[in-house]
Each structure stands twice: as structure tokens, then as C-alpha cells.
Design a protein around this motif. Structure first.
Motif, PDB file in Angstrom:
ATOM      1  N   MET A 173       0.826  -1.212   0.000  1.00  9.35           N
ATOM      2  CA  MET A 173       0.000   0.000   0.000  1.00  9.35           C
ATOM      3  C   MET A 173       0.859   1.261   0.000  1.00  9.35           C
ATOM      4  O   MET A 173       0.527   2.261  -0.651  1.00  9.35           O
ATOM      5  N   LEU A 174       1.955   1.227   0.733  1.00  8.47           N
ATOM      6  CA  LEU A 174       2.805   2.409   0.870  1.00  8.47           C
ATOM      7  C   LEU A 174       3.739   2.606  -0.320  1.00  8.47           C
ATOM      8  O   LEU A 174       3.961   3.737  -0.761  1.00  8.47           O
ATOM      9  N   ALA A 175       4.290   1.520  -0.824  1.00 10.79           N
ATOM     10  CA  ALA A 175       5.289   1.610  -1.892  1.00 10.79           C
ATOM     11  C   ALA A 175       4.684   1.493  -3.287  1.00 10.79           C
ATOM     12  O   ALA A 175       5.317   1.864  -4.270  1.00 10.79           O
ATOM     13  N   GLY A 176       3.471   0.952  -3.367  1.00 10.94           N
ATOM     14  CA  GLY A 176       2.850   0.771  -4.673  1.00 10.94           C
ATOM     15  C   GLY A 176       3.348  -0.446  -5.413  1.00 10.94           C
ATOM     16  O   GLY A 176       3.061  -0.622  -6.599  1.00 10.94           O
ATOM     17  N   ALA A 177       4.094  -1.286  -4.716  1.00 10.42           N
ATOM     18  CA  ALA A 177       4.624  -2.511  -5.318  1.00 10.42           C
ATOM     19  C   ALA A 177       4.793  -3.549  -4.213  1.00 10.42           C
ATOM     20  O   ALA A 177       5.101  -3.203  -3.073  1.00 10.42           O
ATOM     21  N   PRO A 178       4.602  -4.827  -4.529  1.00  9.13           N
ATOM     22  CA  PRO A 178       4.737  -5.867  -3.503  1.00  9.13           C
ATOM     23  C   PRO A 178       6.188  -6.066  -3.089  1.00  9.13           C
ATOM     24  O   PRO A 178       7.095  -5.920  -3.921  1.00  9.13           O
ATOM     25  N   PRO A 179       6.436  -6.385  -1.827  1.00  7.39           N
ATOM     26  CA  PRO A 179       7.810  -6.599  -1.366  1.00  7.39           C
ATOM     27  C   PRO A 179       8.406  -7.909  -1.860  1.00  7.39           C
ATOM     28  O   PRO A 179       9.611  -8.016  -2.051  1.00  7.39           O
ATOM     29  N   LEU A 180       7.568  -8.914  -2.060  1.00  5.07           N
ATOM     30  CA  LEU A 180       8.036 -10.224  -2.522  1.00  5.07           C
ATOM     31  C   LEU A 180       7.964 -10.294  -4.044  1.00  5.07           C
ATOM     32  O   LEU A 180       6.936  -9.925  -4.642  1.00  5.07           O
ATOM     33  N   GLN A 181       9.016 -10.761  -4.650  1.00  2.53           N
ATOM     34  CA  GLN A 181       9.045 -10.882  -6.105  1.00  2.53           C
ATOM     35  C   GLN A 181       7.959 -11.847  -6.560  1.00  2.53           C
ATOM     36  O   GLN A 181       7.846 -12.965  -6.067  1.00  2.53           O
ATOM     37  N   GLU A 182       7.126 -11.397  -7.491  1.00  2.00           N
ATOM     38  CA  GLU A 182       6.031 -12.227  -7.981  1.00  2.00           C
ATOM     39  C   GLU A 182       6.551 -13.224  -9.020  1.00  2.00           C
ATOM     40  O   GLU A 182       7.303 -12.856  -9.934  1.00  2.00           O
ATOM     41  N   THR A 183       6.168 -14.457  -8.880  1.00  2.00           N
ATOM     42  CA  THR A 183       6.545 -15.502  -9.830  1.00  2.00           C
ATOM     43  C   THR A 183       5.547 -16.648  -9.735  1.00  2.00           C
ATOM     44  O   THR A 183       4.966 -16.888  -8.671  1.00  2.00           O
TER      45      THR A 183
END
Length: 257
Positions: free
Chosen positions: A35-45
Motif C-alpha cells: 500500500m505504501l510503496a505501490g509494489a509488492p515486497p516479494l518478487q512475484e513468480t
């Protein structure tokens, strides 16, 4: 299911058993980070082996680097929620919520005052304060609940003017301050406010009598003291916050998150 694999990967990487609440805290932190960064912390795969790899957790970009404008105290709260070592995390979701609420109060106060809030620079976190509101109007109950929550308070609401006097005992103190509103309850709120001042078990509890637009003259009938005050409506949020800060000073919970 990808999220189930994520949980399994975290449990494997951290050596905890299934259904450990601290894993829920970690992924709550991930949601907050997103929510804060606009991107997930874990790499999506979609690759199962990559999804199970411990490096997905050790290679997370710190929130402060992903979103440099985020206040440091928020970065610390999120970082603690997402600590890889479970013992370094918040141990329960409620612990996480306590710090989030305290930080929200600090930031709200800073925005209202146009300056840095106490604790933002030093990383101090304050104990969440609780306000009990006595108001019989459902619409006003919702208004008060939303107002005090935005100010960072835990809110208890009752329509019964006798409840505050019955709830407080020598051992049980459900709220740090009680707000009696005359808007809908009229004289019953005034009588309850005065009775609250007279009872030995509640005489030392901070209280506010909010006088409706039709009741400003009732201030002369109120049993006031240094920790029991009257405020006439309409009232500015900053004035209300200042009054509460005076009646129930903020208590430092810890100096680092």
C-alpha cells in the motif's frame, strides 16, 4: 494456491510451525508495504520452486529505499512486522495495530499543527489512549467514533449515561477519558457528568462535557475541575486534541520500534 505456497515458504525459511500467528503478522506487513510503496515486497513468480525459495524473503528491498518519502517511524513499524526472524516481529496482530494507531496519531497531530509530531524523528511510539463517548444519537455516535479514530484514539461508545459510572472500578479503568455529549441526551448528560465527578471510583477520571448549541449556559451547572472541563460546540478538531492532550498526556510506550 500462490498465497498458501508463500506461507509454506516463510514457515520453512523461519522454522516455525504451521498456523503461527507471527506469519500472519509478516504478511500483514507485506500488505502494508504494498500500500505504501505501490509494489509488492516479494518478487512475484508463478514458478513453484522460486516461490518456495528463501531468497524471496532475504532480497526484499527495504521500504525506506522503495518509498523514500515515507516517514522513518512508519518504515520502522513495517520493518518490524516483516522481520525475517519471528522473534523480532510483532508477536500478535494487536501489537502491530497498537503501534500503527500510535503512529497515525502522531502523524495526524503533525499535520494539524503544521510541524513535526513528537516522536517522529526519535522513533518514539506512544501508548494508544481510549476515549469513551456518551451519546444516544446513532448518527452522532458514528461521527464521534470516526473523529476520535482519526485522531488515533481507541473509541468506546454508549447511549446509556449511567454506563460510565458503572464501568469504572478501583481495578478496572476501561477508558482514559469520558466524553459526555448533551446534544441528544440533554440534561441527562449533564447529570451523569456531575455524578461521575462525585463518585469515589470515578472522581479522578478525566472527563469532558460537550455542550450542544442549545446548552452553553449549562457550563455554570457543571462540576468542573482541572481534569473535568466543558467545551461548547461547534469545536475545532485542533482545540479538542489540545484539550485531550492536556487531560491525558501521551505515555511513551517505547523509544524505538
Amino acid at each position: 494456491i500462490p498465497r498458501t505456497i508463500d506461507y509454506a515458504a516463510l514457515e520453512r525459511a523461519t522454522g516455525v510451525r504451521k498456523d503461527d500467528a507471527r506469519s500472519d503478522v509478516f504478511f500483514l506487513g507485506c500488505i502494508y508495504y504494498n500500500m505504501l510503496a505501490g509494489a509488492p515486497p516479494l518478487q512475484e513468480t508463478r514458478d513453484r520452486s522460486q516461490r518456495l525459495s528463501k531468497t524471496r524473503f532475504t532480497n526484499i528491498v527495504p521500504l525506506g529505499d522503495a518509498a523514500p518519502s515515507i516517514p522513518k517511524v512508519i518504515v520502522k513499524v513495517c520493518g518490524k512486522a516483516m522481520a525475517l526472524n519471528p522473534d523480532d516481529r510483532y508477536q500478535t496482530p494487536s501489537d502491530f495495530l497498537t503501534d500503527l494507531s500510535a503512529v497515525a496519531q502522531q502523524l495526524s497531530s503533525a499535520a494539524a499543527g503544521g510541524e513535526s509530531a513528537p516522536g517522529i524523528a526519535t522513533g518514539q511510539v506512544f501508548k494508544q489512549r481510549t476515549v469513551m463517548v456518551v451519546e444516544s444519537s446513532t448518527a452522532l455516535q458514528d461521527t464521534f467514533r470516526e473523529l476520535f479514530k482519526r485522531m488515533g484514539y481507541r473509541v468506546l461508545v454508549t447511549s446509556d449515561p449511567h454506563r460510565p459510572g458503572n464501568s469504572f472500578t478501583d481495578r478496572d479503568r476501561p477508558a482514559d477519558c469520558v466524553v459526555f455529549s448533551t446534544s441528544d441526551l440533554g440534561e441527562r448528560a449533564l447529570e451523569s457528568f456531575n455524578r461521575f465527578a462525585d463518585e469515589p471510583s470515578t472522581s479522578t477520571i478525566p472527563a469532558i462535557l460537550l455542550l450542544g448549541a442549545r446548552h452553553p449556559s449549562w457550563a455554570n451547572r457543571a462540576n468542573v475541575s482541572e481534569h473535568r472541563v466543558t467545551i461548547s460546540t461547534p469545536i475545532k478538531r485542533r482545540e479538542l486534541e489540545a484539550t485531550l492532550d492536556r487531560l491525558i498526556p501521551r505515555e511513551v510506550l517505547r523509544t524505538s520500534v
